[in-house]
Enzyme design. Structure first.
Site, short mmCIF file in Angstrom:
data_model
loop_
_atom_site.label_atom_id
_atom_site.label_comp_id
_atom_site.label_asym_id
_atom_site.label_seq_id
_atom_site.Cartn_x
_atom_site.Cartn_y
_atom_site.Cartn_z
N ARG A 296 0.84 -1.19 0.00
CA ARG A 296 0.00 0.00 0.00
C ARG A 296 0.87 1.25 0.00
O ARG A 296 2.01 1.24 0.49
CB ARG A 296 -0.93 0.01 1.22
CG ARG A 296 -1.95 -1.14 1.20
CD ARG A 296 -2.91 -0.98 0.03
NE ARG A 296 -3.79 -2.12 -0.16
CZ ARG A 296 -3.74 -2.97 -1.18
NH1 ARG A 296 -2.82 -2.86 -2.10
NH2 ARG A 296 -4.61 -3.94 -1.29
N CYS A 297 0.32 2.31 -0.53
CA CYS A 297 0.99 3.60 -0.64
C CYS A 297 1.66 3.96 0.69
O CYS A 297 1.02 3.84 1.73
CB CYS A 297 -0.03 4.67 -1.03
SG CYS A 297 0.67 6.29 -1.33
#
Length: 81
Positions: free
Chosen positions: A18-19
């Site tokens: 995830r970012c």
């Protein structure tokens, strides 16, 4: 998967990340590549649909192709200068 993606010289599996992890992993991988080499990135984070094109533009790499019609997403990058 489209044949263009199978021609990549390098591959990065960013599934489950995830970012900002996908872009951090791309940056680390691209540093080890020679100019003009290609990288296939496979990701499932919706944020990559904006982050990867922005990363390529900011870092002077080329986003050759992307398939974001369904997950996992596929991105083909070419290392710039």
């Amino acid at each position: 998967m489209n044949d263009i993606y199978t021609q990549a010289q390098h591959q990065l599996d960013a599934l489950g990340l995830r970012c900002p992890e996908p872009v951090m992993m791309i940056r680390k991988t691209v540093r080890k590549m020679a100019e003009g080499e290609t990288l296939l990135v496979i990701a499932d984070d919706p944020a990559t649909t904006r982050d990867i094109p922005s990363f390529c533009e900011f870092m002077d790499h080329t986003l050759i192709a992307s398939d974001i019609s369904k997950t996992p997403y596929h991105y083909l990058l070419k290392k710039g200068l």
